[in-house]
Design a protein around this motif. Sequence first.
Motif, PDB file in Angstrom:
ATOM      1  N   UNK A  11      10.254 -42.859 -45.224  1.00  0.00           N
ATOM      2  CA  UNK A  11      10.074 -42.910 -43.782  1.00  0.00           C
ATOM      3  C   UNK A  11      11.197 -43.597 -43.030  1.00  0.00           C
ATOM      4  N   UNK A  12      12.341 -43.742 -43.680  1.00  0.00           N
ATOM      5  CA  UNK A  12      13.491 -44.404 -43.051  1.00  0.00           C
ATOM      6  C   UNK A  12      14.197 -43.436 -42.091  1.00  0.00           C
ATOM      7  N   UNK A  13      14.796 -43.988 -41.071  1.00  0.00           N
ATOM      8  CA  UNK A  13      15.545 -43.226 -40.078  1.00  0.00           C
ATOM      9  C   UNK A  13      16.542 -42.273 -40.742  1.00  0.00           C
ATOM     10  N   UNK A  14      16.478 -40.998 -40.377  1.00  0.00           N
ATOM     11  CA  UNK A  14      17.489 -40.032 -40.799  1.00  0.00           C
ATOM     12  C   UNK A  14      17.299 -39.396 -42.157  1.00  0.00           C
ATOM     13  N   UNK A  15      16.346 -39.856 -42.971  1.00  0.00           N
ATOM     14  CA  UNK A  15      16.204 -39.360 -44.336  1.00  0.00           C
ATOM     15  C   UNK A  15      15.088 -38.309 -44.397  1.00  0.00           C
ATOM     16  N   UNK A  16      15.355 -37.186 -45.077  1.00  0.00           N
ATOM     17  CA  UNK A  16      14.387 -36.092 -45.085  1.00  0.00           C
ATOM     18  C   UNK A  16      14.206 -35.414 -46.445  1.00  0.00           C
ATOM     19  N   UNK A  17      15.034 -35.735 -47.428  1.00  0.00           N
ATOM     20  CA  UNK A  17      15.061 -34.958 -48.664  1.00  0.00           C
ATOM     21  C   UNK A  17      15.145 -35.884 -49.869  1.00  0.00           C
ATOM     22  N   UNK A  18      14.744 -35.371 -51.042  1.00  0.00           N
ATOM     23  CA  UNK A  18      14.850 -36.154 -52.264  1.00  0.00           C
ATOM     24  C   UNK A  18      16.282 -36.607 -52.530  1.00  0.00           C
ATOM     25  N   UNK A  26      22.899 -36.833 -53.943  1.00  0.00           N
ATOM     26  CA  UNK A  26      24.239 -36.880 -53.339  1.00  0.00           C
ATOM     27  C   UNK A  26      24.290 -37.746 -52.083  1.00  0.00           C
ATOM     28  N   UNK A  27      23.141 -37.967 -51.424  1.00  0.00           N
ATOM     29  CA  UNK A  27      23.119 -38.808 -50.229  1.00  0.00           C
ATOM     30  C   UNK A  27      22.337 -40.098 -50.438  1.00  0.00           C
ATOM     31  N   UNK A  28      22.012 -40.418 -51.688  1.00  0.00           N
ATOM     32  CA  UNK A  28      21.210 -41.615 -51.955  1.00  0.00           C
ATOM     33  C   UNK A  28      21.924 -42.900 -51.517  1.00  0.00           C
ATOM     34  N   UNK A  29      23.213 -43.015 -51.788  1.00  0.00           N
ATOM     35  CA  UNK A  29      23.927 -44.248 -51.418  1.00  0.00           C
ATOM     36  C   UNK A  29      23.930 -44.437 -49.904  1.00  0.00           C
ATOM     37  N   UNK A  30      24.093 -43.338 -49.178  1.00  0.00           N
ATOM     38  CA  UNK A  30      23.982 -43.424 -47.717  1.00  0.00           C
ATOM     39  C   UNK A  30      22.555 -43.819 -47.324  1.00  0.00           C
ATOM     40  N   UNK A  31      21.568 -43.273 -48.033  1.00  0.00           N
ATOM     41  CA  UNK A  31      20.181 -43.607 -47.756  1.00  0.00           C
ATOM     42  C   UNK A  31      19.893 -45.080 -47.938  1.00  0.00           C
ATOM     43  N   UNK A  32      20.528 -45.705 -48.905  1.00  0.00           N
ATOM     44  CA  UNK A  32      20.339 -47.144 -49.126  1.00  0.00           C
ATOM     45  C   UNK A  32      20.828 -47.952 -47.922  1.00  0.00           C
ATOM     46  N   UNK A  33      21.931 -47.535 -47.358  1.00  0.00           N
ATOM     47  CA  UNK A  33      22.445 -48.217 -46.162  1.00  0.00           C
ATOM     48  C   UNK A  33      21.467 -48.039 -45.003  1.00  0.00           C
ATOM     49  N   UNK A  65      16.817 -50.523 -54.178  1.00  0.00           N
ATOM     50  CA  UNK A  65      17.453 -49.697 -53.156  1.00  0.00           C
ATOM     51  C   UNK A  65      18.171 -50.502 -52.073  1.00  0.00           C
ATOM     52  N   UNK A  66      17.543 -51.559 -51.607  1.00  0.00           N
ATOM     53  CA  UNK A  66      18.135 -52.363 -50.537  1.00  0.00           C
ATOM     54  C   UNK A  66      19.418 -53.024 -51.018  1.00  0.00           C
ATOM     55  N   UNK A  67      20.392 -53.089 -50.122  1.00  0.00           N
ATOM     56  CA  UNK A  67      21.702 -53.659 -50.448  1.00  0.00           C
ATOM     57  C   UNK A  67      21.741 -55.121 -50.003  1.00  0.00           C
ATOM     58  N   UNK A  68      21.680 -56.062 -50.934  1.00  0.00           N
ATOM     59  CA  UNK A  68      21.600 -57.476 -50.565  1.00  0.00           C
ATOM     60  C   UNK A  68      22.750 -57.944 -49.683  1.00  0.00           C
ATOM     61  N   UNK A  69      23.937 -57.374 -49.924  1.00  0.00           N
ATOM     62  CA  UNK A  69      25.101 -57.826 -49.143  1.00  0.00           C
ATOM     63  C   UNK A  69      25.039 -57.382 -47.690  1.00  0.00           C
ATOM     64  N   UNK A  70      24.201 -56.358 -47.396  1.00  0.00           N
ATOM     65  CA  UNK A  70      24.042 -55.902 -46.020  1.00  0.00           C
ATOM     66  C   UNK A  70      22.759 -56.407 -45.369  1.00  0.00           C
ATOM     67  N   UNK A  71      21.861 -56.982 -46.169  1.00  0.00           N
ATOM     68  CA  UNK A  71      20.582 -57.443 -45.637  1.00  0.00           C
ATOM     69  C   UNK A  71      20.769 -58.720 -44.825  1.00  0.00           C
TER      70      UNK A  71
END
Length: 275
Positions: A11-18, A26-33, A65-71
Amino acid sequence: MRVYISADMEGITGLVDAEDVQPPGRDYERGRVMMTEDVNAAIRGAYAAGATSVLVNDAHGPMRNLLPELLDPRAALIKGRPKAFGMIEGLTAEYDAALCVGFHSRAGVLGVLSHSFMGHEIEDMWLDDQLVGEIGMLHAAAASLGVPVALLTGDDTACAEMTAWDDRVSTVAVKHARDRFAAQLVPVPEARAAIESTTAVALGRIPSVPTPAERRTLTVRWQSASVPAHLIAIPGVERRDDRTVVVEGVMLDLYRLFCLYLRVATAVTTNPPYC
């Protein structure tokens, strides 16, 4: 004020696919951000409302999934698995409110990436006689601890599901489902601003906790008959039919037991989610 955040990903902003939410998509790393920034928006809102501490539980899939350095560094993070309480790991009666960030609708609903805990392995779940998914299970478990859920973010179907459970919970729809893997997106800056501002408002009017039932019944219908065949080895778990198990107990015990179900089912099945 102590605030707890359970962070899912579908349910995160912008994410729609596995490909957005599962490694090695292919977009998982972007999804983590994207996930980390939605959580950051909720953290900012919590502190704007007067929070003294915030605990975030990474509650999606691998739970890494969450990126500690960006949290936001003001928040503490629980990361990794296994966790005895899964999506509510770390939630105790000491918290004043719980927030659900990035949640999705239950199995069978035409929502973005809809499912109940295990992709297509779980066909349906009932808490007593009410259909339930991750949203209802978390709400009921939090209530059993005396912790109110103040906010949910996700697509419009997830927001509607939470409202059906408790219409006092504030919701933020960051996308509107067009199908299970398609949505009309709210622009990212607008979505993040809404998460932040709604969090602040929600924590200023935290709802009272509904009186929980002393004992509840959890029924789970699986796609595979092999899962119930293994689960009935757990004392108290009964098989209603080849694919359905039922158990009765105190809500918090049921939640922890259900997390054990998931570990058993993962070991028994090899099917990827979202098929």
